[in-house]
Design a protein around this motif. Structure first.
Motif, mmCIF file in Angstrom:
data_model
loop_
_atom_site.group_PDB
_atom_site.id
_atom_site.type_symbol
_atom_site.label_atom_id
_atom_site.label_comp_id
_atom_site.label_asym_id
_atom_site.label_seq_id
_atom_site.Cartn_x
_atom_site.Cartn_y
_atom_site.Cartn_z
ATOM 1 N N PHE B 221 0.831 -1.202 0.000
ATOM 2 C CA PHE B 221 0.000 0.000 0.000
ATOM 3 C C PHE B 221 0.869 1.257 0.000
ATOM 4 C CE2 PHE B 221 -1.827 3.603 2.082
ATOM 5 C CZ PHE B 221 -3.002 3.779 1.356
ATOM 6 N N ARG B 222 1.915 1.245 0.841
ATOM 7 C CA ARG B 222 2.761 2.433 0.940
ATOM 8 C C ARG B 222 3.523 2.684 -0.353
ATOM 9 N NH1 ARG B 222 4.655 1.857 7.323
ATOM 10 N NH2 ARG B 222 2.754 2.814 8.141
ATOM 11 N N VAL B 223 3.978 1.617 -0.999
ATOM 12 C CA VAL B 223 4.646 1.778 -2.287
ATOM 13 C C VAL B 223 3.664 2.354 -3.312
ATOM 14 C CG1 VAL B 223 5.669 0.522 -4.221
ATOM 15 C CG2 VAL B 223 6.389 0.008 -1.885
ATOM 16 N N ALA B 224 2.411 1.848 -3.300
ATOM 17 C CA ALA B 224 1.401 2.350 -4.233
ATOM 18 C C ALA B 224 1.109 3.819 -3.969
ATOM 19 C CB ALA B 224 0.116 1.526 -4.097
ATOM 20 N N SER B 225 1.061 4.195 -2.691
ATOM 21 C CA SER B 225 0.779 5.581 -2.339
ATOM 22 C C SER B 225 1.902 6.517 -2.792
ATOM 23 C CB SER B 225 0.585 5.689 -0.820
ATOM 24 O OG SER B 225 0.561 7.032 -0.422
ATOM 25 N N LEU B 226 3.128 6.119 -2.488
ATOM 26 C CA LEU B 226 4.266 6.948 -2.918
ATOM 27 C C LEU B 226 4.336 6.986 -4.442
ATOM 28 C CD1 LEU B 226 6.473 8.605 -1.552
ATOM 29 C CD2 LEU B 226 8.015 6.670 -1.791
ATOM 30 N N GLY B 227 4.033 5.844 -5.086
ATOM 31 C CA GLY B 227 4.032 5.793 -6.544
ATOM 32 C C GLY B 227 2.997 6.738 -7.139
ATOM 33 N N THR B 228 1.822 6.825 -6.508
ATOM 34 C CA THR B 228 0.775 7.729 -6.992
ATOM 35 C C THR B 228 1.273 9.164 -6.993
ATOM 36 O OG1 THR B 228 -0.934 6.247 -6.143
ATOM 37 C CG2 THR B 228 -1.582 8.530 -6.552
ATOM 38 N N GLN B 229 1.901 9.574 -5.881
ATOM 39 C CA GLN B 229 2.428 10.935 -5.794
ATOM 40 C C GLN B 229 3.572 11.144 -6.790
ATOM 41 O OE1 GLN B 229 1.572 13.631 -4.180
ATOM 42 N NE2 GLN B 229 0.497 13.126 -2.286
ATOM 43 N N LEU B 230 4.368 10.080 -6.975
ATOM 44 C CA LEU B 230 5.494 10.192 -7.916
ATOM 45 C C LEU B 230 4.981 10.378 -9.344
ATOM 46 C CD1 LEU B 230 8.576 10.160 -8.049
ATOM 47 C CD2 LEU B 230 8.478 7.695 -8.425
ATOM 48 N N VAL B 231 3.943 9.634 -9.718
ATOM 49 C CA VAL B 231 3.353 9.796 -11.053
ATOM 50 C C VAL B 231 2.803 11.212 -11.202
ATOM 51 C CG1 VAL B 231 1.453 9.060 -12.556
ATOM 52 C CG2 VAL B 231 2.838 7.347 -11.382
ATOM 53 N N LEU B 232 2.124 11.692 -10.148
ATOM 54 C CA LEU B 232 1.543 13.040 -10.203
ATOM 55 C C LEU B 232 2.615 14.092 -10.456
ATOM 56 C CD1 LEU B 232 -1.086 14.818 -9.564
ATOM 57 C CD2 LEU B 232 -0.056 15.108 -7.314
ATOM 58 N N TRP B 233 3.673 14.062 -9.654
ATOM 59 C CA TRP B 233 4.673 15.136 -9.740
ATOM 60 C C TRP B 233 5.580 14.989 -10.950
ATOM 61 C CZ3 TRP B 233 4.092 19.581 -7.528
ATOM 62 C CH2 TRP B 233 3.253 19.671 -6.417
ATOM 63 N N THR B 234 5.866 13.733 -11.328
ATOM 64 C CA THR B 234 6.631 13.550 -12.565
ATOM 65 C C THR B 234 5.841 14.091 -13.744
ATOM 66 O OG1 THR B 234 7.591 11.553 -11.611
ATOM 67 C CG2 THR B 234 7.848 11.852 -13.979
ATOM 68 N N SER B 235 4.544 13.794 -13.782
ATOM 69 C CA SER B 235 3.708 14.283 -14.882
ATOM 70 C C SER B 235 3.671 15.802 -14.898
ATOM 71 C CB SER B 235 2.289 13.727 -14.752
ATOM 72 O OG SER B 235 2.307 12.328 -14.665
ATOM 73 N N ILE B 236 3.522 16.420 -13.723
ATOM 74 C CA ILE B 236 3.491 17.883 -13.673
ATOM 75 C C ILE B 236 4.801 18.449 -14.228
ATOM 76 C CG2 ILE B 236 3.525 19.888 -12.117
ATOM 77 C CD1 ILE B 236 1.452 18.521 -10.395
ATOM 78 N N GLY B 237 5.926 17.916 -13.751
ATOM 79 C CA GLY B 237 7.217 18.449 -14.186
ATOM 80 C C GLY B 237 7.438 18.302 -15.681
ATOM 81 N N VAL B 238 7.131 17.113 -16.205
ATOM 82 C CA VAL B 238 7.390 16.852 -17.627
ATOM 83 C C VAL B 238 6.400 17.618 -18.506
ATOM 84 C CG1 VAL B 238 7.365 15.065 -19.390
ATOM 85 C CG2 VAL B 238 8.469 14.621 -17.193
ATOM 86 N N LEU B 239 5.095 17.518 -18.166
ATOM 87 C CA LEU B 239 4.076 18.155 -19.015
ATOM 88 C C LEU B 239 4.214 19.674 -18.999
ATOM 89 C CD1 LEU B 239 0.913 16.010 -18.163
ATOM 90 C CD2 LEU B 239 2.324 15.935 -20.223
ATOM 91 N N TYR B 240 4.482 20.236 -17.817
ATOM 92 C CA TYR B 240 4.607 21.692 -17.748
ATOM 93 C C TYR B 240 5.784 22.172 -18.591
ATOM 94 C CZ TYR B 240 3.662 26.226 -15.668
ATOM 95 O OH TYR B 240 3.300 27.526 -15.482
ATOM 96 N N GLY B 241 6.885 21.442 -18.521
ATOM 97 C CA GLY B 241 8.039 21.796 -19.347
ATOM 98 C C GLY B 241 7.710 21.718 -20.826
ATOM 99 N N LEU B 242 6.970 20.685 -21.209
ATOM 100 C CA LEU B 242 6.631 20.506 -22.626
ATOM 101 C C LEU B 242 5.735 21.630 -23.128
ATOM 102 C CD1 LEU B 242 6.014 16.667 -23.007
ATOM 103 C CD2 LEU B 242 7.902 18.042 -23.914
ATOM 104 N N VAL B 243 4.642 21.922 -22.395
ATOM 105 C CA VAL B 243 3.715 22.939 -22.921
ATOM 106 C C VAL B 243 4.356 24.321 -22.866
ATOM 107 C CG1 VAL B 243 1.594 21.676 -22.424
ATOM 108 C CG2 VAL B 243 2.541 23.199 -20.703
ATOM 109 N N THR B 244 5.183 24.584 -21.860
ATOM 110 C CA THR B 244 5.810 25.897 -21.779
ATOM 111 C C THR B 244 6.811 26.086 -22.914
ATOM 112 O OG1 THR B 244 5.523 25.916 -19.410
ATOM 113 C CG2 THR B 244 7.136 27.446 -20.298
ATOM 114 N N ARG B 245 7.526 25.022 -23.249
ATOM 115 C CA ARG B 245 8.485 25.114 -24.330
ATOM 116 C C ARG B 245 7.766 25.366 -25.657
ATOM 117 N NH1 ARG B 245 11.431 21.151 -26.518
ATOM 118 N NH2 ARG B 245 13.478 21.813 -27.289
ATOM 119 N N ARG B 246 6.644 24.641 -25.840
ATOM 120 C CA ARG B 246 5.864 24.858 -27.063
ATOM 121 C C ARG B 246 5.311 26.277 -27.097
ATOM 122 N NH1 ARG B 246 1.581 20.594 -28.717
ATOM 123 N NH2 ARG B 246 2.497 20.487 -30.772
#
Ligand SMILES: [Zn+2]
Lengths: 62, 259
Positions: B221-246
């Protein structure tokens, strides 16, 4: 958009009008993670609906 | 424009929240279901002999009530809560995405890397470490059935104090990096870690896992929870960089200011 092309910081004076978005965002986060009806006035309905999300986000639930 | 950066943050946050919800649904929900099964088995044993099988909704009526009901008589059904997972993570994503967009507007060019993509990743990484990893390592996520309902108030406070210390330590890190520019990354890391480690050592430990609760389930459960937050923040970092660059690439050239 010009600020984005270079690396010059955005003047803080231009940021100030948007700072209201911070408490609004925090209120939204509060509704998801902690509210038990006191703010939403929906009883614990929202609280129960968000239940699994709260656990998996790592916020204490019960 | 600040407005553009804020709106981008809200939209990127929404997308990231939904991506995190997909991860949480497939990786985390099985763990939540297993934990609820254990919780119900325990409460049925405790309630044997009572004829009104309805467990009280602890959060609604009384903070100190013993059980947080996940039974059939609940307000929102289990499938409803699984759908609510997507709503919860989408709203949470919008919320942190908005703050991320404003932080991006305020901090870009003042700290961290200069390029849009690198700065978005840097900011998302810093937010994940400070607001997620730092509290998680002291007060890790718990599945249903773990945690004493009577201490929910103090545990919530301690959790939020740890989030605040993580975020304030980012400020200490930035100040240290500025003070010793020759050793920027090392000074920043030290400035972050010292207050965090002191807080980890000083704040009280919470140890409320019931005896007999399966260790593998808790770990998964704890791995899944940390993974959920990791997916969230990785997505924010990558997607924000992509749209801002475009966005920057498609901006009219006359707007470009030589620095
Ligand atoms: Zn719960």
């Amino acid at each position: 958009m010009n600020e984005l092309a270079g690396s010059r910081p955005i003047p803080l004076s231009r940021l100030r009008p948007w700072l209201l978005a911070v408490p609004v965002s925090l209120l939204l986060a509060y509704l998801v993670t902690f509210d038990q009806g006191a703010v939403s006035q929906m009883g614990s309905y929202l609280h129960e609906l968000m239940h699994d999300g709260r656990h998996l986000l790592g916020v204490p639930c019960h | 424009m600040v407005r553009t950066l804020l709106v981008r943050g809200l939209l990127v946050g929404l997308a990231a929240g939904l991506l995190a919800a997909v991860f949480a649904f497939f990786v985390g929900e099985p763990q939540v279901d297993n934990a609820i099964a254990i919780e119900q088995a325990a409460s049925q044993t405790a309630e044997a002999g009572h004829d009104d099988g309805a467990a009280p909704h602890s959060h609604a009526e009384d903070e100190a009530a013993p059980a947080h009901s996940h039974g059939e008589d609940e307000l929102v059904s289990r499938p409803g809560q699984q759908a609510g997972l997507f709503l919860a993570l989408a709203l949470y994503g919008v919320s942190v995405g908005g703050i991320f967009g404003l932080a991006y507007a305020g901090l870009r060019g003042r700290v961290g890397p200069r390029s849009d993509r690198a700065f978005a990743a840097f900011l998302a990484g810093a937010a994940f470490v400070a607001a997620v990893l730092v509290p998680f390592l002291k007060y890790p996520a718990n599945p249903p059935a773990v945690g004493d309902p009577e201490t929910i108030g103090s545990r919530t406070t301690l959790y939020l104090v740890m989030v605040a210390i993580g975020l304030l330590s980012l400020g200490v890190a930035a100040a240290c990096a500025r003070q010793f520019p020759r050793y920027g990354p090392a000074a920043g890391t030290a400035g972050f870690l010292v207050p965090v480690i002191v807080a980890w050592a000083l704040l009280p430990t919470v140890d409320e896992v019931p005896g007999g609760f399966p260790a593998t389930l808790l770990w998964d459960f704890r791995v899944a929870s940390l993974g959920t937050q990791l997916v969230l923040w990785t997505s924010i970092g990558v997607l924000y960089g992509l749209v801002t660059r475009r966005g920057a690439a498609s901006a009219p050239m006359r707007d470009a200011v030589p620095s």
